[in-house]
Design a protein around this motif. Structure first.
Motif, PDB file in Angstrom:
ATOM      1  N   PRO A   1       0.804  -1.221   0.000  1.00  0.00           N
ATOM      2  CA  PRO A   1       0.000   0.000   0.000  1.00  0.00           C
ATOM      3  C   PRO A   1       0.835   1.269   0.000  1.00  0.00           C
ATOM      4  O   PRO A   1       0.433   2.285  -0.550  1.00  0.00           O
TER       5      PRO A   1
ATOM      6  N   VAL B   1      -0.846   3.349  -3.187  1.00  0.00           N
ATOM      7  CA  VAL B   1      -1.787   4.381  -2.759  1.00  0.00           C
ATOM      8  C   VAL B   1      -1.281   5.787  -3.128  1.00  0.00           C
ATOM      9  O   VAL B   1      -2.006   6.553  -3.757  1.00  0.00           O
ATOM     10  N   PRO B   2      -0.037   6.155  -2.791  1.00  0.00           N
ATOM     11  CA  PRO B   2       0.425   7.475  -3.243  1.00  0.00           C
ATOM     12  C   PRO B   2       0.445   7.591  -4.754  1.00  0.00           C
ATOM     13  O   PRO B   2       0.161   8.658  -5.304  1.00  0.00           O
TER      14      PRO B   2
ATOM     15  N   VAL C   1      -3.044   8.312  -5.882  1.00  0.00           N
ATOM     16  CA  VAL C   1      -3.420   9.686  -5.545  1.00  0.00           C
ATOM     17  C   VAL C   1      -2.755  10.668  -6.508  1.00  0.00           C
ATOM     18  O   VAL C   1      -3.384  11.609  -6.999  1.00  0.00           O
ATOM     19  N   ALA C   2      -1.471  10.443  -6.793  1.00  0.00           N
ATOM     20  CA  ALA C   2      -0.752  11.334  -7.717  1.00  0.00           C
ATOM     21  C   ALA C   2      -1.358  11.258  -9.114  1.00  0.00           C
ATOM     22  O   ALA C   2      -1.504  12.270  -9.800  1.00  0.00           O
TER      23      ALA C   2
ATOM     24  N   ALA D   1      -4.493  13.245  -9.237  1.00  0.00           N
ATOM     25  CA  ALA D   1      -4.211  14.682  -9.274  1.00  0.00           C
ATOM     26  C   ALA D   1      -3.815  15.117 -10.672  1.00  0.00           C
ATOM     27  O   ALA D   1      -4.253  16.151 -11.169  1.00  0.00           O
TER      28      ALA D   1
ATOM     29  N   LEU E   1      -5.733  17.780 -13.132  1.00  0.00           N
ATOM     30  CA  LEU E   1      -5.081  18.919 -13.778  1.00  0.00           C
ATOM     31  C   LEU E   1      -5.323  18.888 -15.270  1.00  0.00           C
ATOM     32  O   LEU E   1      -5.526  19.914 -15.898  1.00  0.00           O
TER      33      LEU E   1
ATOM     34  N   ILE F   1      -8.816  20.135 -16.011  1.00  0.00           N
ATOM     35  CA  ILE F   1      -8.990  21.543 -15.710  1.00  0.00           C
ATOM     36  C   ILE F   1      -8.296  22.399 -16.754  1.00  0.00           C
ATOM     37  O   ILE F   1      -8.747  23.458 -17.109  1.00  0.00           O
TER      38      ILE F   1
ATOM     39  N   GLN G   1      -1.734  29.409 -22.643  1.00  0.00           N
ATOM     40  CA  GLN G   1      -2.563  30.478 -22.107  1.00  0.00           C
ATOM     41  C   GLN G   1      -2.127  31.787 -22.746  1.00  0.00           C
ATOM     42  O   GLN G   1      -1.052  32.318 -22.452  1.00  0.00           O
ATOM     43  N   LEU G   2      -2.951  32.327 -23.670  1.00  0.00           N
ATOM     44  CA  LEU G   2      -2.650  33.569 -24.349  1.00  0.00           C
ATOM     45  C   LEU G   2      -3.800  34.531 -24.142  1.00  0.00           C
ATOM     46  O   LEU G   2      -4.935  34.136 -23.858  1.00  0.00           O
ATOM     47  N   SER G   3      -3.499  35.817 -24.341  1.00  0.00           N
ATOM     48  CA  SER G   3      -4.565  36.801 -24.358  1.00  0.00           C
ATOM     49  C   SER G   3      -5.463  36.524 -25.557  1.00  0.00           C
ATOM     50  O   SER G   3      -5.002  36.006 -26.590  1.00  0.00           O
TER      51      SER G   3
END
Lengths: 151, 188
Positions: free
Chosen positions: B94, B98-99, B102-103, B106, B110, B113, B149-151
């Motif tokens: 474990p 388990v880590p 979890v990673a 995550a 990301l 998102i 990520q741009l204007s």
């Protein structure tokens, strides 16, 4: 017990990582707006301060000369407005509408003789910029470089 | 009755008289207090007596007993777990999976998102006919704007001419180009 402690450490680390992604926008409250008023034409020379603009626009727009007419800067908080005089009859009006995630929403209007002729809403990233051009200006074409820095 | 498995070898050596004085006293004291080991000792003793009664084993003359046992021990191999068994044991722990789970969760969060996961749309130009555009035209983000990520331009409206939305190839900087009407052009 040891495993439970490890789980907590990993969960905390991930939470901090996700939180840090939004930190720039969360920490900033104001938007520092830079406005470069530029005259572009087909015969003039390039202002040394605008060499980067020539490199960037030459594939798209056919202009040989770029002259920096005016350079100004203003810091706006959310819902705050400011105006910049472009010429005798033309005014630039800015309204900062707040932060949207990692971008700043800025409304830009051009008014001629007090009447709105152009409006746009741009989403600026930190240290990002947009270009607005086209209106005739003193024998050339008006070009506005609007940049924003989160403060 | 269950005996102390850790002391099996020592009890056997005790029976054979192969312990040191200190170990001999230790085992003897243990046998006085542990009923299970006492029973185990009696079983060993009984088995040894049976062997002694029925088997007569004498080494031929001139045989080096110590060398003989060394040769026997050198041929005894303790089976080691295979690479896959050791890997499986570590992966199943474990503390490792388990880590890792979890990673991975995550990273997956990301990814969903991030703007990169959004469906990309081709570069679009918005053409607005004069004289007045009452409702601003919304502009879809370009693939470059979504990838990094741009204007970008959210909406645009013009009362003085047509509008084109462009993007520089090198930096992805958005450009709004206003194409004035003939009337507007004549004013300059």
């Amino acid at each position: 017990m040891k495993n439970l402690t490890l789980y907590k450490v990993y969960l905390l680390g991930i939470t901090l990582l996700l939180t840090s992604l939004t930190m720039p926008a969360l920490a900033a409250e104001n938007l520092q707006v830079g406005i470069d008023v530029i005259k572009a034409d087909r015969v003039g020379t390039v202002d040394p301060q605008l060499n980067d603009l020539l490199d960037e626009l030459s594939p798209i727009l056919n202009f040989a000369g770029f002259t920096l007419v005016k350079k100004s800067m203003t810091t706006l908080s959310a819902t705050q407005t400011d105006e910049v005089r472009l010429s005798e009859e033309r005014t630039l009006k800015l309204e900062f509408q707040g932060f949207d995630e990692n971008q700043a929403r800025l409304q830009v209007m051009i008014l001629e003789k007090g009447k709105e002729t152009f409006r746009t809403v741009v989403l600026l990233v930190d240290n990002g910029s947009v270009l607005i051009g086209g209106p005739p200006h003193e024998g050339g074409v008006l070009l506005l470089r609007i940049s924003g820095e989160f403060k | 009755m269950k005996h102390c498995e850790k002391l099996e070898q020592k009890i056997s050596a005790y029976l054979d008289g192969e312990l040191s004085d200190a170990e001999y006293d230790e085992i003897e004291a243990h046998l006085d207090s542990c009923a299970g080991c006492q029973e185990y000792y009696r079983e060993l003793e009984s088995a040894q007596n049976i062997l002694r009664q029925n088997v007569s084993f004498e080494l031929p003359p001139g045989v080096d007993k110590d060398r003989m046992w060394r040769n026997i021990e050198s041929q005894i191999t303790i089976p080691q777990p295979s690479f896959w068994e050791r890997l499986k044991k570590k992966v199943v722990m474990p503390a490792v999976w388990v880590p890792a789970a979890v990673a991975s969760a995550a990273v997956a969060m990301l990814f969903f998102i991030s703007p990169v996961s959004k469906e990309m749309s081709p570069i679009q130009t918005a053409s607005v006919e004069p004289p007045v555009q009452e409702d601003p035209v919304s502009v879809e983000p370009t693939p470059m704007e979504q990838a990094v990520q741009l204007s970008r331009i959210e909406s645009v409206s013009s009362q003085s001419g047509q509008v084109m939305v462009l993007q520089t190839a090198s930096t992805g900087q958005p450009i709004i180009w206003i194409i004035p009407t003939k009337e507007e052009g004549a004013k300059s």
